[in-house]
Scaffold this motif. Structure first.
Motif, PDB file in Angstrom:
ATOM      1  N   PRO A 188       0.832  -1.216   0.000  1.00  0.00           N
ATOM      2  CA  PRO A 188       0.000   0.000   0.000  1.00  0.00           C
ATOM      3  C   PRO A 188       0.860   1.255   0.000  1.00  0.00           C
ATOM      4  O   PRO A 188       2.019   1.230   0.427  1.00  0.00           O
ATOM      5  CB  PRO A 188      -0.798  -0.135   1.294  1.00  0.00           C
ATOM      6  CG  PRO A 188      -0.009  -1.042   2.163  1.00  0.00           C
ATOM      7  CD  PRO A 188       0.675  -2.004   1.243  1.00  0.00           C
ATOM      8  N   PRO A 189       0.307   2.356  -0.507  1.00  0.00           N
ATOM      9  CA  PRO A 189       1.116   3.572  -0.691  1.00  0.00           C
ATOM     10  C   PRO A 189       1.774   4.073   0.584  1.00  0.00           C
ATOM     11  O   PRO A 189       2.905   4.565   0.555  1.00  0.00           O
ATOM     12  CB  PRO A 189       0.115   4.593  -1.241  1.00  0.00           C
ATOM     13  CG  PRO A 189      -1.242   4.035  -0.960  1.00  0.00           C
ATOM     14  CD  PRO A 189      -1.080   2.557  -0.968  1.00  0.00           C
ATOM     15  N   GLU A 190       1.094   3.942   1.723  1.00  0.00           N
ATOM     16  CA  GLU A 190       1.648   4.481   2.965  1.00  0.00           C
ATOM     17  C   GLU A 190       2.840   3.678   3.480  1.00  0.00           C
ATOM     18  O   GLU A 190       3.550   4.124   4.391  1.00  0.00           O
ATOM     19  CB  GLU A 190       0.559   4.560   4.037  1.00  0.00           C
ATOM     20  CG  GLU A 190      -0.034   3.235   4.469  1.00  0.00           C
ATOM     21  CD  GLU A 190      -1.224   2.806   3.643  1.00  0.00           C
ATOM     22  OE1 GLU A 190      -2.037   1.988   4.133  1.00  0.00           O
ATOM     23  OE2 GLU A 190      -1.356   3.287   2.486  1.00  0.00           O
ATOM     24  N   LEU A 191       3.100   2.486   2.897  1.00  0.00           N
ATOM     25  CA  LEU A 191       4.218   1.664   3.363  1.00  0.00           C
ATOM     26  C   LEU A 191       5.376   1.606   2.373  1.00  0.00           C
ATOM     27  O   LEU A 191       6.410   0.988   2.669  1.00  0.00           O
ATOM     28  CB  LEU A 191       3.744   0.229   3.649  1.00  0.00           C
ATOM     29  CG  LEU A 191       2.764   0.040   4.814  1.00  0.00           C
ATOM     30  CD1 LEU A 191       2.492  -1.448   5.020  1.00  0.00           C
ATOM     31  CD2 LEU A 191       3.310   0.663   6.085  1.00  0.00           C
ATOM     32  N   ILE A 192       5.208   2.205   1.208  1.00  0.00           N
ATOM     33  CA  ILE A 192       6.270   2.138   0.198  1.00  0.00           C
ATOM     34  C   ILE A 192       7.520   2.849   0.710  1.00  0.00           C
ATOM     35  O   ILE A 192       7.461   3.961   1.242  1.00  0.00           O
ATOM     36  CB  ILE A 192       5.780   2.743  -1.132  1.00  0.00           C
ATOM     37  CG1 ILE A 192       4.754   1.796  -1.777  1.00  0.00           C
ATOM     38  CG2 ILE A 192       6.940   2.986  -2.091  1.00  0.00           C
ATOM     39  CD1 ILE A 192       4.169   2.282  -3.062  1.00  0.00           C
ATOM     40  N   ASP A 193       8.639   2.127   0.554  1.00  0.00           N
ATOM     41  CA  ASP A 193       9.970   2.601   0.987  1.00  0.00           C
ATOM     42  C   ASP A 193      10.101   2.687   2.505  1.00  0.00           C
ATOM     43  O   ASP A 193      11.050   3.303   3.011  1.00  0.00           O
ATOM     44  CB  ASP A 193      10.305   3.970   0.365  1.00  0.00           C
ATOM     45  CG  ASP A 193      10.460   3.891  -1.142  1.00  0.00           C
ATOM     46  OD1 ASP A 193      10.768   2.800  -1.647  1.00  0.00           O
ATOM     47  OD2 ASP A 193      10.248   4.919  -1.826  1.00  0.00           O
ATOM     48  N   LYS A 194       9.201   2.067   3.230  1.00  0.00           N
ATOM     49  CA  LYS A 194       9.307   2.037   4.685  1.00  0.00           C
ATOM     50  C   LYS A 194      10.095   0.798   5.119  1.00  0.00           C
ATOM     51  O   LYS A 194      10.169  -0.201   4.403  1.00  0.00           O
ATOM     52  CB  LYS A 194       7.919   2.007   5.340  1.00  0.00           C
ATOM     53  CG  LYS A 194       7.020   3.189   4.988  1.00  0.00           C
ATOM     54  CD  LYS A 194       7.561   4.496   5.538  1.00  0.00           C
ATOM     55  CE  LYS A 194       6.583   5.636   5.254  1.00  0.00           C
ATOM     56  NZ  LYS A 194       7.073   6.943   5.727  1.00  0.00           N
TER      57      LYS A 194
END
Length: 758
Positions: A188-194
């Motif tokens: 999901p977008p909020e976890l990208i590159d996290k």
């Protein structure tokens, strides 16, 4: 040879042969314990040991245990080496499953020679959502949902593997063991590159991943982030598109559909809404993404709304779309991702006046019609879901997807009136025993009672929180039963409209309810694949009948209440002994799901509806008597008139057909009850979604009833005439005496019987 110890049993577990899988965390091996694999970690850390202990102690409820299916390869037991160190775990082996990408990718599917259709994909998506819902209910987060981690068998039943990568929370101390991995295109977008190792994920993150998986299944392997880039510069990577909330149907999207893109509108509107909520509304507010349970509801509705193409036997499409998209796409692009066989012309398919010859050793059918179509009632603008005769047999009521109830004059063959007040589709109609009232169950979650004479609404019964699928009156007319998508049956006082009690026990939607003839027992058929019998007086559950391998669509009591018939999505009809709960036999001849069953008033004949055909069965021998063809889509409801001379059928083709029945004695058999094979060609889908369970026939032969057919009556008349002539001549001659009269009679009798056997 490597040997470990199973911590739970103390048994030795030997690794066999070569490893069958190798991941970043460990290797997977077959073992000497049949049906189990071993995963041996590269590195044994205390964190992994603790996580495994929590998973083994808190296994999610298996949603498909009733199907003897393994929905997730959950750790069974820790494996220890000779020093007592944890080295890995034992888990169930998922057999005969294909990776999800092999199923939905047209090229890979073709290479593997897998014959599946769009209905298979939608059913698979439904089952995946159901499994993930069960995992979420148990407090787990999958974290890394991707096609490689989902295997699907030929029954459209998925299994999730690599479960030890899930995010796990210890319910005792709330310690979280995080999921450390993710996959491009599913994050999901909020976890990208996290950094996943520092994030406690929630099921809200899984909602995004599930939507992507479902999209790929329903749209032939296409992703929601693939299309023509119309923005500046080079096409963006998938993760960048996700980060920016860009997909094919985003507002002002910079990626647009191409010619090969399967459009969103081909799926059911509820499915469309789920995608839009996930990728549009959910981009701004992740909490708005549909849950796994939301997807289950939407997909169940979508599967129910699928219909089969009249041109190609492997094409299914949503009735809400209105036409076969796959035929149009094949014509336009020259590519058919669901190749099948062309159907015969409509005129051939709709033939209803003759029965094909059946050359089988165990079934003899004279090639004469025992039924003929006398009327087709047209007037509904959408699918007819339910038909019911009035107690005097003069009227038929029909309930439809067009939100109306229509009353029809059976004798005159005309429409009497239309009742139109439900705000949603009418799924079930039933006449009261005195014929004065019609009850209707609707997707608006209500039951309405109508005055037959005036068509006016008498009362609205409210209490269900979901769609009402079925309504039935008790024989004395005092109680009304209703089955609903909220998994319950409710009993209502007809006089007051008050609720008497709620019957709870089914695990899924209740699709059909019916009273026994004495009114003491209620039967219910459900999407949990079972039939339940209930004590009407106490509301107690008498017993559960298990045997179907897929949804039970329809149940019907025989007039004496001793036998129950059930129709199922598994393409079979089953007959049950009501007293013992034992299965009498399984009737198999339909090529598609069986939607409706009904007993004739004399209990000798059973009618069953499926795609484009109704089959009549001899109940005493469980043999197929005749096939009626006249509808161009699924038959949704069948009903006998009170005198048994007329059969009514409602269909997804928006019509009601009226059939006049003759004697069913054209079937000659003395064999015991035994299911017969159909002479109707099987569909292009070579592997059913849920394999039917074929029950062995009883060892006690069925009683054979000998009847005289029309042809035998002709022979009897001719034989009698010949006997009379012989006797007359003998009398005239006068020289044969009594012996001549006897000889003449015997000769005529012998001639009649020898001719009859021809």
């Amino acid at each position: 040879m490597t040997v470990f110890t199973c911590a739970s049993t103390g048994q030795s577990i030997t690794l066999l042969g070569e490893r069958i899988a190798d991941s970043g965390e460990g290797k997977v091996w077959r073992t000497n314990r049949n049906g189990y694999l071993a995963k041996i970690y590269h590195d044994q850390t205390p964190e992994r040991v603790q996580k495994l202990a929590v998973m083994i102690a808190h296994r999610p409820k298996e949603p498909n245990s009733h199907l003897n299916h393994i929905s997730f390869a959950w750790p069974k037991s820790v494996l220890k080496d000779a020093q007592g160190n944890c080295v890995g775990f034992l888990m169930p082996e998922i057999k005969e499953g294909k990776e999800l990408i092999d199923i939905y990718n047209p090229k890979r599917r073709k290479d593997l020679k897998l014959d599946v259709d769009w209905r298979f994909f939608q059913t698979t998506a439904l089952n995946i959502a159901s499994i993930i819902e069960a995992i979420h209910i148990s407090g787990y987060v999958l974290g890394d949902i991707k096609p490689q981690n989902i295997l699907v068998n030929d029954r459209a039943l998925p299994s999730i593997i690599d479960t030890d990568s899930f995010q796990v929370r210890n319910p005792k101390n709330n310690k979280v063991y995080r999921c450390l991995v993710g996959s491009e295109g599913f994050t999901p977008p909020e976890l990208i590159d996290k950094d996943f190792s520092s994030i406690d994920q929630t099921e809200i993150h899984d909602r995004f991943r599930l939507a992507v998986i479902i999209y790929q299944l329903l749209f032939g392997g296409q992703t929601p982030f693939a299309g023509k880039w119309i923005g500046a510069g080079e096409t963006r990577e998938t993760n960048e598109l996700i980060r920016r909330g860009l997909w094919l149907y985003a507002p002002n999207s910079l990626i647009q559909p191409v010619e090969r893109t399967i459009p969103l509108e081909v799926v059911h509107p509820e499915i469309q809404r789920c995608f839009l909520k996930c990728f549009n509304d959910g981009y701004k507010n992740p909490n708005l993404r549909p849950t796994a349970g939301d997807w289950v509801k939407a997909l169940r509705l979508a599967v129910n709304e699928l219909t089969i193409c009249q041109k190609v036997d492997s094409h299914y499409y949503s009735r809400t779309y209105g036409k076969c998209y796959w035929c149009d796409r094949s014509t336009k692009l020259g590519i058919d991702i669901f190749p099948g066989f062309a159907r015969p012309k409509q005129a051939d398919f709709a033939e209803s006046t003759s029965q094909p010859k059946a050359f089988t050793a165990d079934k003899i059918i004279e090639n004469v019609a025992i039924a003929r179509q006398i009327y087709t009632f047209q007037g509904h603008s959408s699918s007819v879901y339910s038909v019911a005769f009035s107690p005097d047999g003069r009227m038929i009521a029909s309930g439809s997807h067009d939100k109306t109830i229509k009353l029809w004059d059976v004798t005159a063959g005309r429409q009497i009136r239309t009742i139109q007040t439900h705000p949603d589709l009418v799924h079930s109609v039933a006449f009261s025993p005195d014929g004065r009232i019609i009850a209707s169950g609707s997707y608006d979650k209500t039951i309405k009672l109508w005055d037959v004479t005036t068509g006016r609404q008498i009362h609205t019964v409210q209490g269900h929180s979901e769609w009402v699928n079925s309504v039935a009156y008790s024989p004395d007319g005092k109680i009304l039963a209703s089955g609903s998508n909220n998994k319950t049956i409710k009993l209502w006082d007809v006089t007051t409209g008050g609720q008497i009690r709620t019957l709870q026990g089914h695990l899924e939607w209740v699709h059909s309810v019916v009273f026994s003839s004495d009114g003491k027992t209620l039967a219910s058929g459900s999407y949990d694949n079972t039939i339940k019998l209930w004590d009407v007086k106490t509301g107690g559950q008498i017993r559960t009948l298990q045997g179907h391998s897929n949804w039970v669509w329809s149940v019907a009591f025989s007039p004496d209440g001793r036998t129950l018939a059930s129709a199922s999505y598994d393409k079979t009809i089953k007959l049950w002994d009501v007293t013992t709960g034992g299965q009498i036999c399984t009737l198999q001849a339909h090529s598609y799901l069986v939607t409706s069953v009904a007993f004739s008033p004399d209990a000798k004949t059973l009618a069953s509806g499926s795609f484009g055909e109704i089959k009549l069965w001899d109940v005493s021998t469980a043999r197929e008597i005749y096939t009626l063809k006249g509808h161009s889509s699924y038959i949704t409801s069948v009903a006998f008139s009170p005198d048994g001379k007329i059969l009514a059928s409602g269909s997804d083709d928006n019509t009601i057909n009226i059939w006049q029945l003759a004697s069913s004695s054209n079937t000659v058999t003395s064999s015991p009850i035994k299911p017969t094979k159909s002479n109707v060609p099987q569909p292009a889908v070579s592997t059913p979604y849920i394999q039917p369970i074929i029950t062995q026939p009883p060892t006690t032969p069925a009683t054979t009833t000998t009847t005289t057919s029309n042809s035998e009556l002709v022979l009897l008349v001719v034989g009698s005439s010949l006997a009379f002539c012989i006797l007359l001549m003998a009398g005239i001659a006068g020289n044969l005496g009594v012996a001549g009269w006897i000889a003449g009679g015997v000769a005529a009798w012998v001639w009649f019987n020898s001719t009859r056997q021809l």
